[in-house]
Design an enzyme around this catalytic site. Structure first.
Site, PDB file in Angstrom:
ATOM      1  CG  ASP A 145      -3.582  -5.283  -6.202  1.00 51.82           C
ATOM      2  OD1 ASP A 145      -4.659  -5.916  -6.177  1.00 51.82           O
ATOM      3  OD2 ASP A 145      -2.501  -5.811  -6.534  1.00 51.82           O
ATOM      4  CG  HIS A 151     -13.951  -6.190  -3.938  1.00 54.08           C
ATOM      5  ND1 HIS A 151     -12.665  -5.889  -4.321  1.00 54.08           N
ATOM      6  CD2 HIS A 151     -14.207  -7.434  -4.420  1.00 54.08           C
ATOM      7  CE1 HIS A 151     -12.168  -6.910  -5.016  1.00 54.08           C
ATOM      8  NE2 HIS A 151     -13.079  -7.858  -5.072  1.00 54.08           N
ATOM      9  CG  LEU A 170      -9.601  15.516  -6.623  1.00 51.79           C
ATOM     10  CD1 LEU A 170      -8.085  15.651  -6.535  1.00 51.79           C
ATOM     11  CD2 LEU A 170     -10.090  14.457  -5.635  1.00 51.79           C
ATOM     12  CD  GLU A 212      10.281   9.726  -9.802  1.00 51.83           C
ATOM     13  OE1 GLU A 212      10.697   8.691  -9.240  1.00 51.83           O
ATOM     14  OE2 GLU A 212      10.923  10.328 -10.675  1.00 51.83           O
TER      15      GLU A 212
HETATM   16  C1  IPE Z   1      -4.927  -4.218 -10.977  1.00 52.70           C
HETATM   17  O1  IPE Z   1      -4.998  -5.158  -9.982  1.00 52.70           O
HETATM   18  C2  IPE Z   1      -6.315  -3.739 -11.338  1.00 52.70           C
HETATM   19  C3  IPE Z   1      -6.970  -2.901 -10.348  1.00 52.70           C
HETATM   20  C4  IPE Z   1      -6.462  -2.500  -9.224  1.00 52.70           C
HETATM   21  C5  IPE Z   1      -8.315  -2.467 -10.703  1.00 52.70           C
HETATM   22  P1  IPE Z   1      -5.064  -6.739 -10.284  1.00 52.70           P
HETATM   23  O2  IPE Z   1      -5.219  -7.386  -8.973  1.00 52.70           O
HETATM   24  O3  IPE Z   1      -6.123  -6.999 -11.306  1.00 52.70           O
HETATM   25  O4  IPE Z   1      -3.646  -7.000 -10.942  1.00 52.70           O
HETATM   26  P2  IPE Z   1      -2.797  -8.360 -11.034  1.00 52.70           P
HETATM   27  O5  IPE Z   1      -3.688  -9.383 -11.648  1.00 52.70           O
HETATM   28  O6  IPE Z   1      -2.379  -8.721  -9.647  1.00 52.70           O
HETATM   29  O7  IPE Z   1      -1.623  -7.998 -11.881  1.00 52.70           O
HETATM   30  C1  IPE Z   2      -8.138  -4.727  -6.044  1.00 52.22           C
HETATM   31  O1  IPE Z   2      -8.101  -5.777  -5.146  1.00 52.22           O
HETATM   32  C2  IPE Z   2      -9.525  -4.497  -6.616  1.00 52.22           C
HETATM   33  C3  IPE Z   2      -9.676  -4.889  -8.030  1.00 52.22           C
HETATM   34  C4  IPE Z   2      -8.757  -5.425  -8.789  1.00 52.22           C
HETATM   35  C5  IPE Z   2     -10.968  -4.672  -8.630  1.00 52.22           C
HETATM   36  P1  IPE Z   2      -7.989  -7.302  -5.626  1.00 52.22           P
HETATM   37  O2  IPE Z   2      -9.364  -7.829  -5.803  1.00 52.22           O
HETATM   38  O3  IPE Z   2      -7.110  -7.424  -6.782  1.00 52.22           O
HETATM   39  O4  IPE Z   2      -7.332  -7.950  -4.334  1.00 52.22           O
HETATM   40  P2  IPE Z   2      -6.155  -9.022  -4.306  1.00 52.22           P
HETATM   41  O5  IPE Z   2      -5.067  -8.486  -5.162  1.00 52.22           O
HETATM   42  O6  IPE Z   2      -6.731 -10.286  -4.837  1.00 52.22           O
HETATM   43  O7  IPE Z   2      -5.778  -9.093  -2.875  1.00 52.22           O
HETATM   44 MG    MG Z   3      -5.133  -7.723  -7.050  1.00 53.43          MG
END
Ligand code: IPE
Ligand code: IPE
Ligand code: MG
Length: 252
Positions: free
Chosen positions: A26, A43, A137, A213
């Site tokens: 994330d 991304h 892996l 964990e």
């Molecule tokens: C969780 O992250 C999904 C992925 C990392 C693919 P999100 O960014 O979608 O989660 P929320 O919306 O902050 O909970």
């Molecule tokens: C995680 O990064 C990737 C996916 C959820 C696909 P985000 O796109 O959620 O990035 P933030 O959380 O908005 O920074």
């Molecule tokens: Mg996110």
């Protein structure tokens, strides 16, 4: 079998390296925003962090790495971002699959496939088929994945068996339900890492996380690397896993 005899993991086993690590990758968007870049750039950099992390996981001796790449709820993002994310998955499989295969990685996919673009579905199947007999892996890609949906799918599979009278309703146990999840042969994750500082599971592996964990790190995913993985593992080693039992005293 009595409860006392149930085969629970032995907490005295030394956990040098967790066998199964799962990561909620994330913070790509915030990484980009902090640099005045478009989210898509975050991304793209996230895919590079993924490459590094897969390599590091293999080198560290982790057996299974599960990554949350696209959630069932991520469809609510703008169409342009979804296009970016689907394009990245396509490119990742096209560009990296041969390399992953050469290094012995076995790819598995969890999540709902029936509502994916047929081309993406085919690529995911290709990745699984090509690498099926590898024994390095195991990389589990959670794509179009939501844990509640996975549990509902498992319940539907069990319901089919019950309706066909192959299973008695009274035989439906937690163990049986677990055998109908998307990857029933895999052990639960020992360690779940979430980057970006958010402290929630966002519908990831809710069933399998019962005794995992959880380690939350402030790093945005594009900045995650081998050192960050090692430090999350170090934190994991400081934890005492009890699985509902009692703490093990030194020397017992
Ligand atoms: C969780 O992250 C999904 C992925 C990392 C693919 P999100 O960014 O979608 O989660 P929320 O919306 O902050 O909970
Ligand atoms: C995680 O990064 C990737 C996916 C959820 C696909 P985000 O796109 O959620 O990035 P933030 O959380 O908005 O920074
Ligand atoms: Mg996110």
């Amino acid at each position: 079998m009595s409860h006392a005899e149930a085969p629970l993991p032995d907490p005295r086993e030394p956990f040098e390296i967790p066998r199964h690590v799962a990561i909620i990758m994330d913070g790509n968007g915030r990484w980009a925003a902090a640099r005045g870049l478009p989210r898509g750039e975050g991304h793209r950099r996230g895919v590079e962090a993924l490459r590094k992390t897969v390599r590091a996981a293999g080198e560290l001796g982790i057996s299974i790495l599960t990554i949350f790449s696209f959630s069932a709820e991520n469809w609510s993002r703008p169409a342009s971002e979804i296009r970016d994310l689907m394009g990245l998955l396509r490119r990742f499989i096209r560009n990296d699959l041969v390399e992953l295969h050469k290094s012995g990685v076995r790819v598995r996919v969890i999540g709902e496939r029936s509502d994916l673009d047929p081309e993406i579905r085919k690529l995911l199947e290709e990745a699984e088929e090509l690498t099926w007999y590898n024994n390095g892996l195991m990389l589990v890609v959670a794509f179009n994945y939501g844990a509640r949906q996975e549990i509902a799918r498992a319940a539907a599979r069990v319901a089919v068996e019950v309706a066909a009278k192959r299973i008695e309703p009274s035989a439906v146990t937690a163990e049986l339900l677990a055998q109908h999840l998307d990857a029933p042969d895999l052990p639960d994750p020992d360690l779940i890492i979430r980057t970006s500082g958010e402290q929630r599971l966002s519908n990831f592996l809710l069933w399998q996380a019962a005794y995992s964990e959880l380690v939350f790190v402030p790093t945005y995913w594009p900045d995650f690397d081998r050192a960050a993985l090692e430090s999350a593992i170090a934190e994991f080693r400081r934890r005492e896993r009890r699985f509902g039992g009692l703490a093990v005293q030194a020397g017992t």
